[in-house]
Design a protein around this motif. Structure first.
Motif, PDB file in Angstrom:
ATOM      1  N   HIS A 183      62.958  42.639  41.096  1.00 58.62           N
ATOM      2  CA  HIS A 183      62.902  44.011  41.628  1.00 58.62           C
ATOM      3  C   HIS A 183      64.040  44.335  42.595  1.00 58.62           C
ATOM      4  O   HIS A 183      64.308  43.575  43.515  1.00 58.62           O
ATOM      5  CB  HIS A 183      61.582  44.220  42.378  1.00 58.62           C
ATOM      6  CG  HIS A 183      60.410  44.357  41.459  1.00 58.62           C
ATOM      7  ND1 HIS A 183      60.141  45.505  40.761  1.00 58.62           N
ATOM      8  CD2 HIS A 183      59.444  43.484  41.121  1.00 58.62           C
ATOM      9  CE1 HIS A 183      59.055  45.330  40.034  1.00 58.62           C
ATOM     10  NE2 HIS A 183      58.607  44.107  40.228  1.00 58.62           N
ATOM     11  N   SER A 220      59.425  35.674  31.580  1.00 59.47           N
ATOM     12  CA  SER A 220      59.052  37.090  31.607  1.00 59.47           C
ATOM     13  C   SER A 220      60.272  37.983  31.363  1.00 59.47           C
ATOM     14  O   SER A 220      61.384  37.667  31.776  1.00 59.47           O
ATOM     15  CB  SER A 220      58.430  37.420  32.972  1.00 59.47           C
ATOM     16  OG  SER A 220      58.210  38.800  33.068  1.00 59.47           O
ATOM     17  N   LYS A 231      60.462  34.604  39.455  1.00 55.86           N
ATOM     18  CA  LYS A 231      60.422  34.663  38.002  1.00 55.86           C
ATOM     19  C   LYS A 231      60.695  33.270  37.445  1.00 55.86           C
ATOM     20  O   LYS A 231      61.769  32.699  37.678  1.00 55.86           O
ATOM     21  CB  LYS A 231      61.486  35.650  37.523  1.00 55.86           C
ATOM     22  CG  LYS A 231      61.546  35.843  36.031  1.00 55.86           C
ATOM     23  CD  LYS A 231      62.467  37.030  35.752  1.00 55.86           C
ATOM     24  CE  LYS A 231      62.890  37.104  34.330  1.00 55.86           C
ATOM     25  NZ  LYS A 231      63.683  38.296  34.054  1.00 55.86           N
ATOM     26  N   LYS A 267      60.329  40.917  32.553  1.00 61.20           N
ATOM     27  CA  LYS A 267      60.395  41.835  33.701  1.00 61.20           C
ATOM     28  C   LYS A 267      61.576  41.468  34.598  1.00 61.20           C
ATOM     29  O   LYS A 267      61.920  40.293  34.735  1.00 61.20           O
ATOM     30  CB  LYS A 267      59.099  41.757  34.511  1.00 61.20           C
ATOM     31  CG  LYS A 267      57.875  42.277  33.770  1.00 61.20           C
ATOM     32  CD  LYS A 267      56.686  42.212  34.696  1.00 61.20           C
ATOM     33  CE  LYS A 267      55.385  42.085  33.955  1.00 61.20           C
ATOM     34  NZ  LYS A 267      54.279  41.697  34.819  1.00 61.20           N
TER      35      LYS A 267
END
Lengths: 44, 359
Positions: A37, A32, B72, A34
């Motif tokens: 966070h 990903s 992830k 992304k």
């Protein structure tokens, strides 16, 4: 004899189908883009 | 015609009956796996928590502390490890980012977790780490295996960097899903200071001040057993900064709070797990049982057709024989089984008048 042949066809077809599906497997996809966070997301 | 149909049905009956165990015991263990590209975020909150203010070195109450956990999947890293291990491997780069009620950093701990995509057992390979330090995990972390069992598991504690049993405590219902409830208590343990702290504090500066970090937690998970995914997680978590070699001096509370999943993230997790649950159940229950029943029905239909066909053949042969009583007895081998009187064609197959061989 014909019954045995019919049963054999059924068995071979089942084995072939399952082996083919498992050999294909699942595509791995891509990492990903992304980020990890570092802020609290507002929504899931 | 009926005979051909019964043979076709028999082939399909065997096909579906064979698929049943093949799907459950061969395909499922190979197809059910964590995708290496998974990306997932979870937010947990501790309301009315206690935090250490590194500016004043005093503990204070804050309305909320948030823990943002991102997982992830690193596909390139997993493919690299797979080439050497001959296993389906998942590499998760994770970050547990703790923020105060204003969103400011409290701590951030990255991890690299490498595990078998099917069994969730840890795979030991270069890069396995917690907060940049190499580790060797034993047991599970984050997720339980597919088809979780009602037993204790070894669970890896990334703070203490050791594994300890997480105990099965019974079944509970969470948002309509049946879950297995697991509990682990980590007693007060000295742990490493995170490398990222507020105000630029580092493990070295904390040590220079003469403090060391201690931690205890009661960890609770509600695990959906088909997927092995937790649908709820809570921790009653306490951290202290204790003065080194000064047992009489009052420790500073670095963090104390009851950490729970934020409701919106929990609902999203329940939705995700519910859909994945159906997929796993399709491979472990719906398809195997469905195909077994279908195979049985087709076999019954095939046998029924065959029996009717035989009965019809026998009936025809009987008629022919009855009529043939008046005529010369045939040998039963004539075309159409003409064992009756001349001009009375039998409807049976060649060789009619004899019973069909059983299929």
């Amino acid at each position: 004899m014909r019954a045995l042949v019919a049963a054999g066809i059924g068995l071979v077809a089942a084995l072939a189908l399952v082996f083919a599906i498992t050999a294909m497997g699942v595509p791995p996809g891509e990492t990903s883009k992304k980020p990890l966070h570092t802020t609290v997301p507002e929504h899931p | 015609m009926r005979r051909r149909a019964s043979l076709v049905l028999l082939a399909f009956a065997v096909f579906f009956a064979a698929l049943s165990p093949l799907i459950r015991w061969y395909a499922f263990p190979r197809l059910a796996k964590i995708p290496p590209s998974q990306y997932q975020t979870m937010v947990l909150e501790a309301k009315n928590a206690t935090l250490l203010d590194y500016a004043t070195m005093r503990s204070k109450k804050v309305p909320k502390v948030s823990i943002v956990q991102t997982l992830k999947g690193n596909v390139e890293a997993s493919e690299k490890i797979e080439r050497n291990t001959d296993r389906d491997v998942v590499v998760w780069d994770t970050l547990s980012y703790v923020a105060d009620h204003k969103g400011k950093l409290v701590s951030a701990i990255p991890e690299r977790y490498i595990f078998d995509a099917h069994t969730q057992e840890p795979v030991h390979a270069r890069g396995e780490s917690v907060d940049g330090d190499p580790v060797r995990r034993e047991g599970i972390e984050f997720k339980w295996p597919f088809l979780t069992e009602k037993r204790d598991y070894q669970y890896y504690d990334f703070q203490a960097r050791t594994s300890a049993p997480i105990h099965y405590k019974g079944t509970r219902t969470v948002h309509g899903l049946e879950t297995y409830y697991f509990e682990q208590t980590i007693p007060w343990t000295k742990v490493k200071v995170p490398k990222r702290l507020p105000l630029g504090a580092t493990p070295e500066t904390v040590e220079q001040v003469g403090l060391e970090r201690w931690y205890t937690t009661k960890r609770m998970f509600w695990v959906e057993p088909v997927t092995g995914a937790p649908v709820d997680g809570q921790e009653i978590h306490k951290e202290q900064m204790r003065w080194k070699d000064q047992p009489g001096r009052k420790p500073l509370t670095a963090f104390a709070g009851h950490v729970k999943m934020r409701p919106d993230f929990q609902e999203a997790t329940v939705d995700l797990v519910s859909s994945q649950r159906r997929l796993v159940l399709a491979l472990t229950a719906y398809l195997p049982w469905g195909f077994l029943v279908l195979g049985g029905l087709l076999l019954a239909l095939s046998l029924t057709l065959e029996a009717r066909s035989r009965g019809r053949g026998r009936g025809t042969a009987g008629e022919g024989a009855a009529v043939g009583d008046d005529g010369p007895a045939g040998d039963g081998t004539g075309p159409g089984g003409g064992t009756g009187t001349e001009g009375t064609p039998a409807t049976g197959p060649p060789g009619g008048g004899r019973h069909r061989q059983p299929v």
